[in-house]
Design a protein around this motif. Structure first.
Motif, mmCIF file in Angstrom:
data_model
loop_
_atom_site.group_PDB
_atom_site.id
_atom_site.type_symbol
_atom_site.label_atom_id
_atom_site.label_comp_id
_atom_site.label_asym_id
_atom_site.label_seq_id
_atom_site.Cartn_x
_atom_site.Cartn_y
_atom_site.Cartn_z
ATOM 1 N N VAL A 1 0.859 -1.188 0.000
ATOM 2 C CA VAL A 1 0.000 0.000 0.000
ATOM 3 C C VAL A 1 0.894 1.236 0.000
ATOM 4 O O VAL A 1 1.779 1.360 0.850
ATOM 5 C CB VAL A 1 -0.924 0.004 1.227
ATOM 6 N N SER B 1 2.158 5.145 0.555
ATOM 7 C CA SER B 1 2.008 5.997 1.740
ATOM 8 C C SER B 1 0.893 7.021 1.572
ATOM 9 O O SER B 1 0.383 7.546 2.570
ATOM 10 C CB SER B 1 3.326 6.706 2.048
ATOM 11 N N THR B 2 0.511 7.287 0.334
ATOM 12 C CA THR B 2 -0.595 8.222 0.069
ATOM 13 C C THR B 2 -1.546 7.575 -0.930
ATOM 14 O O THR B 2 -1.128 7.147 -2.011
ATOM 15 C CB THR B 2 -0.069 9.553 -0.495
ATOM 16 N N PHE C 1 -5.665 10.560 1.479
ATOM 17 C CA PHE C 1 -5.262 10.023 2.778
ATOM 18 C C PHE C 1 -3.786 9.647 2.824
ATOM 19 O O PHE C 1 -3.184 9.246 1.821
ATOM 20 C CB PHE C 1 -6.088 8.771 3.116
ATOM 21 N N GLN C 2 -3.236 9.770 4.024
ATOM 22 C CA GLN C 2 -1.967 9.143 4.359
ATOM 23 C C GLN C 2 -2.284 7.748 4.907
ATOM 24 O O GLN C 2 -3.242 7.584 5.677
ATOM 25 C CB GLN C 2 -1.214 9.941 5.416
ATOM 26 N N VAL C 3 -1.485 6.753 4.531
ATOM 27 C CA VAL C 3 -1.787 5.372 4.891
ATOM 28 C C VAL C 3 -0.505 4.678 5.355
ATOM 29 O O VAL C 3 0.585 4.946 4.844
ATOM 30 C CB VAL C 3 -2.383 4.587 3.699
ATOM 31 N N VAL D 1 0.588 0.509 6.756
ATOM 32 C CA VAL D 1 0.146 -0.863 7.006
ATOM 33 C C VAL D 1 1.301 -1.635 7.630
ATOM 34 O O VAL D 1 2.462 -1.456 7.255
ATOM 35 C CB VAL D 1 -0.304 -1.560 5.706
ATOM 36 N N LEU E 1 -6.551 -1.916 0.154
ATOM 37 C CA LEU E 1 -6.987 -0.524 0.065
ATOM 38 C C LEU E 1 -6.825 -0.096 -1.383
ATOM 39 O O LEU E 1 -5.723 -0.175 -1.936
ATOM 40 C CB LEU E 1 -6.157 0.349 1.011
ATOM 41 N N MET F 1 -11.507 0.245 1.507
ATOM 42 C CA MET F 1 -10.549 -0.615 2.186
ATOM 43 C C MET F 1 -11.257 -1.732 2.924
ATOM 44 O O MET F 1 -12.452 -1.637 3.237
ATOM 45 C CB MET F 1 -9.701 0.203 3.163
ATOM 46 N N GLN G 1 -7.893 10.268 12.278
ATOM 47 C CA GLN G 1 -7.214 9.033 11.906
ATOM 48 C C GLN G 1 -8.111 7.852 12.275
ATOM 49 O O GLN G 1 -8.861 7.910 13.249
ATOM 50 C CB GLN G 1 -5.866 8.891 12.607
ATOM 51 N N LEU H 1 -3.802 -1.300 9.955
ATOM 52 C CA LEU H 1 -3.941 -0.374 8.834
ATOM 53 C C LEU H 1 -4.421 0.958 9.393
ATOM 54 O O LEU H 1 -5.496 1.039 9.987
ATOM 55 C CB LEU H 1 -4.913 -0.902 7.786
ATOM 56 N N LEU I 1 -5.273 4.979 8.707
ATOM 57 C CA LEU I 1 -5.679 5.957 7.696
ATOM 58 C C LEU I 1 -5.719 7.328 8.357
ATOM 59 O O LEU I 1 -6.275 7.475 9.455
ATOM 60 C CB LEU I 1 -7.064 5.587 7.163
#
Length: 380
Positions: free
Chosen positions: A135, A137-138, A142-144, A146, A164, A173, A292, A351, A353
């Motif tokens: 996944v 990072s963006t 969203f910033q993500v 995992v 996602l 997701m 978040q 995960l 978000l």
């Protein structure tokens, strides 16, 4: 942000090689000194076999051969020093040769098994990337971050799942947990992720995505199988849609407060709808700048320490939450490993978000100090 130290296999291998080398030096030095200072002339003979045996635990066939030759030379030198009969020296050399040969063959066979295991690891890693695709990072707005750990460390994959994907209907997701372990669980996780990815693009309604997964599982699950899951989507700015199918409630972080997102309409796990007759409900969750959402599996919350105490995920999230999801998830994973003593006994997935703040607004502190943050049981 505190983090428990993590050591990989290479780290421990290097330390073991150094320890064995030091031990060999001590054994050889001790034998030589004991003999030269007037100890028993025969007491040291059996101990010379430990030299190639120990070398086999830290090196390959060449290392074992060198250790055996060195032990033989030492035995002959000490025997000649004391004027030992040729029969005694011959017996010593034959014994050392047999031990060296046996240890050398052991290292050869062990090397073959290690190469086979490495090939299996490579296949497992490829399967993991196919099933649980990395996944970025963006994703969308969203910033993500995992983090996934399989209980069977050599397998690399297990029965927990996540995905996602950006779709025409917004970012969607899923995080889920297949009942059971081993290859059947991995196969079922692959099925769920595959159906989700297709349905997430095809179905405008998130409940229809869940229904597609349910229908597919109904055709493939055994009578005692099921999958708990949380499916979420971002159909419009400022909102998240959440469908919880028998899974642990996600944790919402808002203004330094950690809030479990309890389902408004509890639903059974995927695969059990036909038995219960209940259908999942859609929970619309306000999700604005700076918020978040942490989705996870029960391998995290059911992890126990040596006193059989569960890992307090909500409290840990309140301690480590910051404006960088990757740092937050890494800190949680490190603390989780520290809690269980270094090895998880169940698959675990995290995960996180985050909806970043618009440019120009002040971001929160890089990390909350230990003990900071609040945890509440009030539903979002």
């Amino acid at each position: 942000m505190s983090r428990a130290p993590e050591f990989g296999p290479d780290h421990w291998s290097r330390r073991w090689v150094v320890a064995v080398a030091v031990l060999l030096i001590l054994i050889v030095t001790g034998l030589a000194l004991a003999d030269l200072l007037g100890g028993s002339r025969a007491a040291w003979v059996p101990l010379l076999a430990t030299v190639p045996a120990l070398a086999a635990t830290a090196g390959g066939p060449r290392t074992v051969l060198c250790a055996g030759l060195f032990a033989g030379a030492l035995g002959v030198a000490l025997g000649l020093h004391h004027g030992a009969p040729g029969r005694v020296l011959g017996t010593t050399l034959v014994s050392l040769a047999v031990v060296t040969l046996a240890c050398g063959l052991t290292t050869v066979l062990g090397g073959r098994r290690e190469r086979v295991l490495e090939a299996v690891r490579s296949v497992a890693e490829a399967a993991q990337h196919a099933l649980l695709q990395p996944v970025p990072s963006t994703v969308g707005p969203f910033q993500v971050a995992v983090r996934y750990s399989a209980a069977a460390a050599e397998a690399r994959i297990g029965g927990d799942l996540y995905a996602l994907v950006p779709t025409p209907h917004g970012v969607r997701m899923i995080v889920g947990d297949v009942r059971g372990k081993g290859l059947p669980a991995v196969g079922m996780a692959a099925l769920v992720v595959g159906v989700f990815r297709e349905a997430a693009h095809d179905e405008p309604d998130l409940l229809d995505v869940v229904a597609r997964i349910e229908r597919s599982l109904a055709r493939n699950l055994g009578p005692d199988d099921f999958v708990t899951a949380v499916v979420a989507g971002h159909p419009r700015p400022g909102e998240l849609e959440v469908v919880n199918c028998g899974h642990a409630p996600p944790l919402l972080v808002r203004d330094s407060e950690v809030i479990p997102v309890e389902p408004e309409q509890p639903a059974p796990p995927l695969g059990l709808r036909a038995l219960s007759g209940e259908t999942p409900g859609l929970h619309v969750l306000p999700f604005t700048d700076g918020d978040q959402l942490l989705l996870y599996t029960d391998g995290v919350t059911e992890a126990r320490d040596h006193d059989r105490a569960f890992y307090p995920l909500a409290e840990g999230l309140a301690r480590h939450v910051c404006d960088d999801p990757a740092r937050t998830v890494t800190a949680l994973h490190g603390e989780l490993l520290h809690h269980v003593g270094g090895h998880l006994h169940d698959d675990a997935a995290l995960l996180l978000l985050r909806k970043p703040l618009p440019a120009g607004q002040n971001a929160p502190a890089p990390a909350a100090p230990r003990g900071a943050g609040r945890v509440t049981s009030v539903s979002a």
